[in-house]
Design a protein around this motif. Sequence first.
Motif: not given
Ligand code: PRP
Length: 206
Positions: A197, A99-100, A199, A130-131, A77, A74
């Motif tokens: 964070d 996805m962001y 990413g 990250m979950l 990251a 995804v």
């Molecule tokens: C982060 C991470 C997950 C998500 C987790 O990505 O890599 O995809 O947040 O959070 P959640 O479980 O609350 O959905 P982010 O949206 O920051 O995007 P990026 O990897 O492009 O920085």
Amino acid sequence: MLNVLKHPLLTHKLAILRRKETGTKDFRETLEEIAGLMAYEITRDLPVKNITIETPLGKCKTQELAIDVVLVPVLRAGLGMVDGISNLIPTARVGHIGMYRDHVTLVPMTYYSKFPDNLPDAIVMVLDPMLATGGSSTAAIQILKDHGAKSIKLVCVVGAPEGVNRIMKDHPDVQIYLAGLDDKLNDNGYIVPGLGDAGDRIFGTK
Ligand code: PRP
Ligand code: URA
């Protein structure tokens, strides 16, 4: 079902990721190593088939993998986990989901997806360090199911109870793997203590 993987090397390397002093180079390298260590444990139950091969000295009855593996990071990251696993499973094909999380609502916004055509027959590993709320992972899993994936493993490094519960409720058929299960989310939806964070730390964007 939730599997929190326990191994001294995983614990040691996760501490490196969590340290705020860890810079981009070390963060990226350590995340890749953690992904490889996790994959070694996660793939224990992959099916194998009997084969006979020729060594330089004669016939040898042995086994080889009997199923395709597809890795689906995804973005962004999850990209940091691909090389660590594809080093171990070089035949794995790779799909992508872009996805962001919206910073205010924390709702995931999907901007890209592309998958190999063996998705329905493969073991599909969704990769995201990250979950947190679980919103991104549950949406990613649903997209994969809509494209025919039947056997899905969610591979995250750090998880919060909220995210784990969300996946178990939305996708009870999916195995969840973590290297660390943390305490909670803060008001901004970040995992505490977590690692910040992911990413931004992988790509040096902050
Ligand atoms: C982060 C991470 C997950 C998500 C987790 O990505 O890599 O995809 O947040 O959070 P959640 O479980 O609350 O959905 P982010 O949206 O920051 O995007 P990026 O990897 O492009 O920085
Ligand atoms: N995304 C991250 O990168 N870190 C968190 O703690 C939560 C979501």
